[in-house]
Design a protein around this motif. Sequence first.
Motif, PDB file in Angstrom:
ATOM      1  N   LEU A 119       0.828  -1.207   0.000  1.00 53.43           N
ATOM      2  CA  LEU A 119       0.000   0.000   0.000  1.00 53.43           C
ATOM      3  C   LEU A 119       0.864   1.260   0.000  1.00 53.43           C
ATOM      4  CD1 LEU A 119      -2.824  -0.962   2.529  1.00 53.43           C
ATOM      5  CD2 LEU A 119      -2.762  -1.258   0.050  1.00 53.43           C
ATOM      6  N   ALA A 120       1.943   1.242   0.793  1.00 51.76           N
ATOM      7  CA  ALA A 120       2.840   2.398   0.837  1.00 51.76           C
ATOM      8  C   ALA A 120       3.529   2.600  -0.509  1.00 51.76           C
ATOM      9  CB  ALA A 120       3.881   2.213   1.940  1.00 51.76           C
ATOM     10  N   VAL A 121       3.951   1.508  -1.136  1.00 53.14           N
ATOM     11  CA  VAL A 121       4.613   1.588  -2.440  1.00 53.14           C
ATOM     12  C   VAL A 121       3.663   2.166  -3.485  1.00 53.14           C
ATOM     13  CG1 VAL A 121       5.581   0.229  -4.340  1.00 53.14           C
ATOM     14  CG2 VAL A 121       6.260  -0.259  -1.981  1.00 53.14           C
ATOM     15  N   VAL A 122       2.447   1.616  -3.560  1.00 50.46           N
ATOM     16  CA  VAL A 122       1.478   2.078  -4.551  1.00 50.46           C
ATOM     17  C   VAL A 122       1.067   3.526  -4.290  1.00 50.46           C
ATOM     18  CG1 VAL A 122      -0.884   1.755  -5.385  1.00 50.46           C
ATOM     19  CG2 VAL A 122       0.614  -0.212  -5.102  1.00 50.46           C
ATOM     20  N   ALA A 123       0.885   3.887  -3.023  1.00 52.56           N
ATOM     21  CA  ALA A 123       0.487   5.261  -2.690  1.00 52.56           C
ATOM     22  C   ALA A 123       1.527   6.270  -3.162  1.00 52.56           C
ATOM     23  CB  ALA A 123       0.272   5.388  -1.186  1.00 52.56           C
ATOM     24  N   LYS A 124       2.807   5.913  -3.049  1.00 52.89           N
ATOM     25  CA  LYS A 124       3.862   6.844  -3.465  1.00 52.89           C
ATOM     26  C   LYS A 124       4.006   6.910  -4.986  1.00 52.89           C
ATOM     27  CE  LYS A 124       6.602   6.774   0.750  1.00 52.89           C
ATOM     28  NZ  LYS A 124       7.940   6.549   1.354  1.00 52.89           N
ATOM     29  N   TRP A 125       3.702   5.814  -5.674  1.00 54.57           N
ATOM     30  CA  TRP A 125       3.810   5.817  -7.127  1.00 54.57           C
ATOM     31  C   TRP A 125       2.594   6.456  -7.798  1.00 54.57           C
ATOM     32  CZ3 TRP A 125       7.765   5.189 -10.269  1.00 54.57           C
ATOM     33  CH2 TRP A 125       8.883   4.459  -9.853  1.00 54.57           C
ATOM     34  N   PHE A 126       1.466   6.556  -7.053  1.00 53.04           N
ATOM     35  CA  PHE A 126       0.225   7.071  -7.653  1.00 53.04           C
ATOM     36  C   PHE A 126      -0.375   8.213  -6.834  1.00 53.04           C
ATOM     37  CE2 PHE A 126       0.648   2.890  -9.494  1.00 53.04           C
ATOM     38  CZ  PHE A 126       0.202   3.049 -10.794  1.00 53.04           C
ATOM     39  N   PRO A 127       0.368   9.290  -6.629  1.00 54.01           N
ATOM     40  CA  PRO A 127      -0.216  10.434  -5.901  1.00 54.01           C
ATOM     41  C   PRO A 127      -1.346  11.091  -6.685  1.00 54.01           C
ATOM     42  CG  PRO A 127       1.861  11.072  -6.919  1.00 54.01           C
ATOM     43  CD  PRO A 127       1.733   9.580  -7.105  1.00 54.01           C
ATOM     44  N   ASP A 128      -1.374  10.843  -7.994  1.00 57.84           N
ATOM     45  CA  ASP A 128      -2.394  11.437  -8.850  1.00 57.84           C
ATOM     46  C   ASP A 128      -3.660  10.601  -8.929  1.00 57.84           C
ATOM     47  OD1 ASP A 128      -0.803   9.471 -10.073  1.00 57.84           O
ATOM     48  OD2 ASP A 128      -1.266  10.193 -12.088  1.00 57.84           O
ATOM     49  N   LYS A 129      -3.580   9.322  -8.514  1.00 63.56           N
ATOM     50  CA  LYS A 129      -4.738   8.420  -8.576  1.00 63.56           C
ATOM     51  C   LYS A 129      -4.795   7.589  -7.308  1.00 63.56           C
ATOM     52  CE  LYS A 129      -4.532   7.903 -13.642  1.00 63.56           C
ATOM     53  NZ  LYS A 129      -3.408   8.818 -13.879  1.00 63.56           N
ATOM     54  N   LYS A 130      -4.673   8.246  -6.174  1.00 64.22           N
ATOM     55  CA  LYS A 130      -4.501   7.541  -4.909  1.00 64.22           C
ATOM     56  C   LYS A 130      -5.651   6.601  -4.573  1.00 64.22           C
ATOM     57  CE  LYS A 130      -5.947  11.810  -2.582  1.00 64.22           C
ATOM     58  NZ  LYS A 130      -5.955  12.600  -3.829  1.00 64.22           N
ATOM     59  N   GLY A 131      -6.895   7.048  -4.766  1.00 66.00           N
ATOM     60  CA  GLY A 131      -8.043   6.219  -4.390  1.00 66.00           C
ATOM     61  C   GLY A 131      -8.140   4.949  -5.209  1.00 66.00           C
ATOM     62  N   ILE A 132      -8.103   5.078  -6.522  1.00 65.90           N
ATOM     63  CA  ILE A 132      -8.265   3.920  -7.388  1.00 65.90           C
ATOM     64  C   ILE A 132      -7.055   3.002  -7.304  1.00 65.90           C
ATOM     65  CG2 ILE A 132      -7.312   5.043  -9.444  1.00 65.90           C
ATOM     66  CD1 ILE A 132     -10.309   2.647  -9.358  1.00 65.90           C
ATOM     67  N   ALA A 133      -5.843   3.561  -7.167  1.00 59.42           N
ATOM     68  CA  ALA A 133      -4.633   2.744  -7.110  1.00 59.42           C
ATOM     69  C   ALA A 133      -4.585   1.926  -5.825  1.00 59.42           C
ATOM     70  CB  ALA A 133      -3.390   3.630  -7.230  1.00 59.42           C
ATOM     71  N   VAL A 134      -4.838   2.573  -4.701  1.00 59.95           N
ATOM     72  CA  VAL A 134      -4.854   1.850  -3.426  1.00 59.95           C
ATOM     73  C   VAL A 134      -5.990   0.826  -3.418  1.00 59.95           C
ATOM     74  CG1 VAL A 134      -5.242   2.076  -0.939  1.00 59.95           C
ATOM     75  CG2 VAL A 134      -3.734   3.678  -2.108  1.00 59.95           C
ATOM     76  N   GLY A 135      -7.134   1.199  -3.975  1.00 59.53           N
ATOM     77  CA  GLY A 135      -8.251   0.262  -4.042  1.00 59.53           C
ATOM     78  C   GLY A 135      -7.920  -0.970  -4.868  1.00 59.53           C
ATOM     79  N   LEU A 136      -7.211  -0.771  -5.996  1.00 65.16           N
ATOM     80  CA  LEU A 136      -6.824  -1.895  -6.849  1.00 65.16           C
ATOM     81  C   LEU A 136      -5.808  -2.799  -6.155  1.00 65.16           C
ATOM     82  CD1 LEU A 136      -6.542  -0.147 -10.332  1.00 65.16           C
ATOM     83  CD2 LEU A 136      -8.108  -2.007  -9.727  1.00 65.16           C
ATOM     84  N   ALA A 137      -4.879  -2.198  -5.408  1.00 67.44           N
ATOM     85  CA  ALA A 137      -3.867  -2.997  -4.718  1.00 67.44           C
ATOM     86  C   ALA A 137      -4.469  -3.804  -3.574  1.00 67.44           C
ATOM     87  CB  ALA A 137      -2.750  -2.095  -4.198  1.00 67.44           C
ATOM     88  N   VAL A 138      -5.276  -3.126  -2.767  1.00 68.41           N
ATOM     89  CA  VAL A 138      -5.834  -3.789  -1.594  1.00 68.41           C
ATOM     90  C   VAL A 138      -6.914  -4.794  -1.967  1.00 68.41           C
ATOM     91  CG1 VAL A 138      -7.753  -2.233  -1.024  1.00 68.41           C
ATOM     92  CG2 VAL A 138      -6.409  -3.261   0.816  1.00 68.41           C
ATOM     93  N   ILE A 139      -7.322  -4.781  -3.240  1.00 64.89           N
ATOM     94  CA  ILE A 139      -8.324  -5.736  -3.696  1.00 64.89           C
ATOM     95  C   ILE A 139      -7.819  -7.177  -3.543  1.00 64.89           C
ATOM     96  CG2 ILE A 139      -7.690  -6.005  -6.141  1.00 64.89           C
ATOM     97  CD1 ILE A 139     -10.588  -5.590  -6.867  1.00 64.89           C
ATOM     98  N   GLY A 140      -6.485  -7.341  -3.588  1.00 64.49           N
ATOM     99  CA  GLY A 140      -5.924  -8.676  -3.441  1.00 64.49           C
ATOM    100  C   GLY A 140      -6.231  -9.297  -2.090  1.00 64.49           C
ATOM    101  N   PHE A 141      -6.212  -8.489  -1.047  1.00 68.12           N
ATOM    102  CA  PHE A 141      -6.496  -8.995   0.299  1.00 68.12           C
ATOM    103  C   PHE A 141      -7.940  -9.470   0.400  1.00 68.12           C
ATOM    104  CE2 PHE A 141      -6.456  -8.736   5.004  1.00 68.12           C
ATOM    105  CZ  PHE A 141      -5.207  -9.273   5.253  1.00 68.12           C
ATOM    106  N   GLY A 142      -8.847  -8.682  -0.182  1.00 69.69           N
ATOM    107  CA  GLY A 142     -10.255  -9.048  -0.130  1.00 69.69           C
ATOM    108  C   GLY A 142     -10.612 -10.176  -1.067  1.00 69.69           C
ATOM    109  N   LEU A 143      -9.922 -10.245  -2.211  1.00 68.27           N
ATOM    110  CA  LEU A 143     -10.221 -11.269  -3.200  1.00 68.27           C
ATOM    111  C   LEU A 143      -9.634 -12.626  -2.823  1.00 68.27           C
ATOM    112  CD1 LEU A 143     -11.740 -11.255  -5.919  1.00 68.27           C
ATOM    113  CD2 LEU A 143      -9.525 -10.987  -7.064  1.00 68.27           C
ATOM    114  N   SER A 144      -8.765 -12.643  -1.842  1.00 65.68           N
ATOM    115  CA  SER A 144      -8.062 -13.873  -1.468  1.00 65.68           C
ATOM    116  C   SER A 144      -8.965 -15.087  -1.264  1.00 65.68           C
ATOM    117  CB  SER A 144      -7.226 -13.632  -0.208  1.00 65.68           C
ATOM    118  OG  SER A 144      -6.533 -14.798   0.171  1.00 65.68           O
ATOM    119  N   PRO A 145     -10.072 -14.969  -0.507  1.00 62.56           N
ATOM    120  CA  PRO A 145     -10.911 -16.156  -0.300  1.00 62.56           C
ATOM    121  C   PRO A 145     -11.508 -16.750  -1.574  1.00 62.56           C
ATOM    122  CG  PRO A 145     -11.415 -14.482   1.334  1.00 62.56           C
ATOM    123  CD  PRO A 145     -10.528 -13.837   0.309  1.00 62.56           C
ATOM    124  N   LEU A 146     -11.626 -15.945  -2.634  1.00 63.08           N
ATOM    125  CA  LEU A 146     -12.128 -16.483  -3.896  1.00 63.08           C
ATOM    126  C   LEU A 146     -11.226 -17.614  -4.381  1.00 63.08           C
ATOM    127  CD1 LEU A 146     -14.121 -16.239  -6.290  1.00 63.08           C
ATOM    128  CD2 LEU A 146     -12.510 -14.641  -7.332  1.00 63.08           C
TER     129      LEU A 146
END
Length: 408
Positions: A119-146
Motif C-alpha cells: 500500500l505504501a509503495v502504490v500510494a507513493k507511485w500514484f499520488p495522482d490516482k490515490k483512491g483507485i490505485a490503493v483500491g486496486l492494490a488492496v483488492i488482493g487482500f479481499g479477493l483472497s478467499p475467492l
Amino acid sequence: MSAEKGRWLLIPLGATVLLCLGTVYSWSIFRKPLEKLLNINAIESLLPFTVLLVLFAILMPITGFYINRFGTRVVTAVGGVIMGLGYILSGLDGNLQTLTFTYGVIAGTGVGIAYGVPLAVVAKWFPDKKGIAVGLAVIGFGLSPLITAPLAKSLIDTYGVRQTFVILGIAFTAIILLISTVLKTPPEEWKPTGWNPGVSVQGNTSTTTPGTMLQTPAFYGLWLCYTIGTFSGLAAIGISSPLAQEIIKLDAATAASTVSLFAVFNALGRLFFGWFTDRFGPKYGAIVSFTLVLIASIMMLKAGPGSVSTYLVAFSLFYFSFGGWLAIAPTTTLILFSQAEYAKNYGIVFTAYGAGALAGTLLAGRIRDIFGSYTVFFYPTTALAILGIVLAAFMLKRRFSGSTIAQA
C-alpha cells in the motif's frame, strides 16, 4: 520500461502479496475441521483468527516507522517468511494454545509486517490516482478467499487440516519472497507526468506528522468509524461458513463456496469505495458503507432455515461494506493528512482494525456459545451501523490543512 508505465505493474504485484496475506479471510473454512480435530467450541475456534487480527493491527503501525529505514524489499521478505513459518508450524501436532501461538502470533506478526508495504509503495507511485490505485492494490487482500477458500477446502478434504497449513505456508513464502525483490518506492523528487499537486482538488500536500494528526477531531472520527466497520465485517468473515451450516442449513461444501462468492464482493467493495471516497469524500463513503451494514443486519435478523437468498444478499453486503473500509481508511488518510507521512499515519489509523477485530470476533463467538445461535449478533451490528452513520455525518471531515479543518 519507463517509470510512468512500469508503476502500473506494481499494482498487480502488490495485490498478489496481499492475496497471500489475505488467506486469513478464509479462516471460517478451517473452523469446523479444527473444532472436530481439537474438540473445541465456537469461540475457541475463533481464537487463533482473533489473535492474528490483533497482532496484524499492532504490528502494521510499527512497521510503518521502519519501511524507510530498512527498505520495502527487506520488510516484505521478512514479513512473508514469518507468515509462512507460522502456517508451517500450525501444521504440527498440538492443541488450541499451540495453534493460537503459531497461527495467531507468528503468522499474525508476518501479516502485520508485510501488509502495509504494498500500500505504501502504490500510494507513493500514484499520488495522482490515490483512491483507485490503493483500491486496486488492496483488492488482493479481499479477493483472497475467492482462490484460497476453495483451495483450502480441497486441500483439507485431500490431506487434512494440518498438512494444509504446511502446503499453504511453503507456497506463500515462495511467492512473497519472489515479489519482494521488485517492490520499491519512486525517487524522492519523482512525480507523474503532467501532475501538479498544487491544483489537486482533494488531498493534503502539507506535512502532517502522526503527532499533529492525533490532535485533530477528524482522526478520531475516522478511527471510530473504521472500528465499527471492521467490527461487523471481520465477525461476518469469521462466522460465514459455520453460520450458513447452522442457521441456513447449507452443507459444508456449499457453505465453503459461498465464502468464495463473498470474496468477490469484498474485493469489489475496495475498488468501489476507493473511487467513491476519492470522488465524494470520506463522509459520504462511510455513510454509504454503514447503510449497507444496517440493511444486511436487519435481513439476517429474519433469516432461518432455507433463507438462502437472504443469507447470500446480506453477507454479500457485509463483505462489500467491510472491503470498502480497507479502501476508505487508507484513501481517507491520504486525503485528510500528508502523503509524505502516509505509512506512519495510516499505521496509527489501522489500530482501529485490531480493535474492531477483537471486539467483533469475540462477541460473535460468545453469543453463539451463550444463545446457541449467531442470530443475536446482528442486534449489535444494527445499533453500531446507526452509530457509524451519525459519527460519519458529524466527525468525518473532507480536507485538512495545517491546523484548519474544513467541513465537507
